[in-house]
Design a protein around this motif. Structure first.
Motif, mmCIF file in Angstrom:
data_model
loop_
_atom_site.group_PDB
_atom_site.id
_atom_site.type_symbol
_atom_site.label_atom_id
_atom_site.label_comp_id
_atom_site.label_asym_id
_atom_site.label_seq_id
_atom_site.Cartn_x
_atom_site.Cartn_y
_atom_site.Cartn_z
ATOM 1 N N SER A 1 2.592 4.486 -3.094
ATOM 2 C CA SER A 1 2.753 4.327 -4.543
ATOM 3 C C SER A 1 2.132 3.016 -5.036
ATOM 4 O O SER A 1 1.659 2.943 -6.160
ATOM 5 C CB SER A 1 4.224 4.393 -4.930
ATOM 6 O OG SER A 1 4.911 3.273 -4.433
ATOM 7 N N LYS A 2 2.099 2.007 -4.164
ATOM 8 C CA LYS A 2 1.555 0.718 -4.577
ATOM 9 C C LYS A 2 0.043 0.647 -4.417
ATOM 10 O O LYS A 2 -0.658 0.136 -5.287
ATOM 11 C CB LYS A 2 2.218 -0.392 -3.768
ATOM 12 C CG LYS A 2 1.850 -1.779 -4.212
ATOM 13 C CD LYS A 2 2.687 -2.816 -3.540
ATOM 14 C CE LYS A 2 2.330 -4.195 -4.094
ATOM 15 N NZ LYS A 2 3.151 -5.228 -3.529
ATOM 16 N N TYR A 3 -0.468 1.134 -3.284
ATOM 17 C CA TYR A 3 -1.883 0.938 -2.965
ATOM 18 C C TYR A 3 -2.750 2.187 -3.150
ATOM 19 O O TYR A 3 -3.966 2.061 -3.242
ATOM 20 C CB TYR A 3 -2.037 0.421 -1.540
ATOM 21 C CG TYR A 3 -1.425 -0.935 -1.341
ATOM 22 C CD1 TYR A 3 -1.990 -2.055 -1.924
ATOM 23 C CD2 TYR A 3 -0.275 -1.085 -0.599
ATOM 24 C CE1 TYR A 3 -1.423 -3.311 -1.768
ATOM 25 C CE2 TYR A 3 0.299 -2.337 -0.422
ATOM 26 C CZ TYR A 3 -0.275 -3.443 -1.011
ATOM 27 O OH TYR A 3 0.291 -4.669 -0.850
ATOM 28 N N ALA A 4 -2.160 3.353 -3.133
ATOM 29 C CA ALA A 4 -2.939 4.585 -3.290
ATOM 30 C C ALA A 4 -2.098 5.636 -4.006
ATOM 31 O O ALA A 4 -1.639 6.602 -3.404
ATOM 32 C CB ALA A 4 -3.392 5.090 -1.930
ATOM 33 N N PRO A 5 -1.873 5.463 -5.306
ATOM 34 C CA PRO A 5 -1.017 6.403 -6.036
ATOM 35 C C PRO A 5 -1.492 7.852 -5.983
ATOM 36 O O PRO A 5 -0.686 8.771 -6.034
ATOM 37 C CB PRO A 5 -1.042 5.891 -7.473
ATOM 38 C CG PRO A 5 -1.581 4.518 -7.412
ATOM 39 C CD PRO A 5 -2.368 4.390 -6.157
ATOM 40 N N GLU A 6 -2.797 8.049 -5.825
ATOM 41 C CA GLU A 6 -3.312 9.416 -5.763
ATOM 42 C C GLU A 6 -2.897 10.124 -4.468
ATOM 43 O O GLU A 6 -2.942 11.349 -4.391
ATOM 44 C CB GLU A 6 -4.841 9.430 -5.912
ATOM 45 C CG GLU A 6 -5.605 8.812 -4.762
ATOM 46 C CD GLU A 6 -5.724 7.288 -4.809
ATOM 47 O OE1 GLU A 6 -6.336 6.733 -3.891
ATOM 48 O OE2 GLU A 6 -5.195 6.666 -5.737
ATOM 49 N N LEU A 7 -2.488 9.366 -3.468
ATOM 50 C CA LEU A 7 -2.079 9.950 -2.183
ATOM 51 C C LEU A 7 -0.565 10.047 -2.020
ATOM 52 O O LEU A 7 -0.085 10.494 -0.987
ATOM 53 C CB LEU A 7 -2.648 9.124 -1.025
ATOM 54 C CG LEU A 7 -4.152 9.117 -0.877
ATOM 55 C CD1 LEU A 7 -4.565 8.189 0.229
ATOM 56 C CD2 LEU A 7 -4.650 10.516 -0.621
ATOM 57 N N GLU A 8 0.161 9.618 -3.012
ATOM 58 C CA GLU A 8 1.624 9.577 -2.883
ATOM 59 C C GLU A 8 2.218 10.947 -2.579
ATOM 60 O O GLU A 8 3.079 11.081 -1.709
ATOM 61 C CB GLU A 8 2.233 9.012 -4.161
ATOM 62 C CG GLU A 8 3.704 8.706 -4.033
ATOM 63 C CD GLU A 8 4.238 7.989 -5.264
ATOM 64 O OE1 GLU A 8 5.419 7.642 -5.219
ATOM 65 O OE2 GLU A 8 3.504 7.793 -6.243
#
Length: 117
Positions: free
Chosen positions: A84-91
């Motif tokens: 959620s912090k570094y790659a929101p698209e992968l959450e």
């Protein structure tokens, strides 16, 4: 950075699954009266019925279980927080990865326990 988060998440979920599978299988077998065939004192200490624990053993066991809880939370929550912090698209992918990775780890953890019997 995205690939690192996916790989780290998979590894953390697998570690959780192995610990979960090992603990679940050992608990079931210990309650049925089976004991592991090992000289590892830590495993022998944890893999025994709680009714047979006396005095300081109960305190040490309770502390070990109390310390396991934050490790459990970190193994499950850390990948989701990182995503959620570094790659929101992968959450969402990281969250969905939890199920297959934990299942694979559970099967491996159960297998490792069975090798001790």
């Amino acid at each position: 950075m995205s690939i690192v988060i996916v790989v780290v998440s998979g590894i953390l979920y697998l570690i959780f699954g192995v610990a979960f599978g090992f603990a679940l299988s050992s608990h079931k077998d210990v309650l049925l009266g089976r004991r592991p065939n090992t000289q590892n004192k830590f495993i022998l200490f944890l893999a025994r019925p709680t009714q047979s624990m006396q005095g300081i053993d109960k305190v040490v066991f309770a502390i070990a279980m109390f310390l396991w809880f934050p490790v459990f939370i970190c193994l499950v929550a850390a990948p989701i927080v990182l995503a959620s912090k570094y790659a929101p698209e992968l959450e969402q992918l990281i969250f969905i990865m939890l199920i297959p990775c934990v299942l694979a780890g559970k099967f491996y953890g159960s297998y490792k326990w069975r090798t001790l019997l």
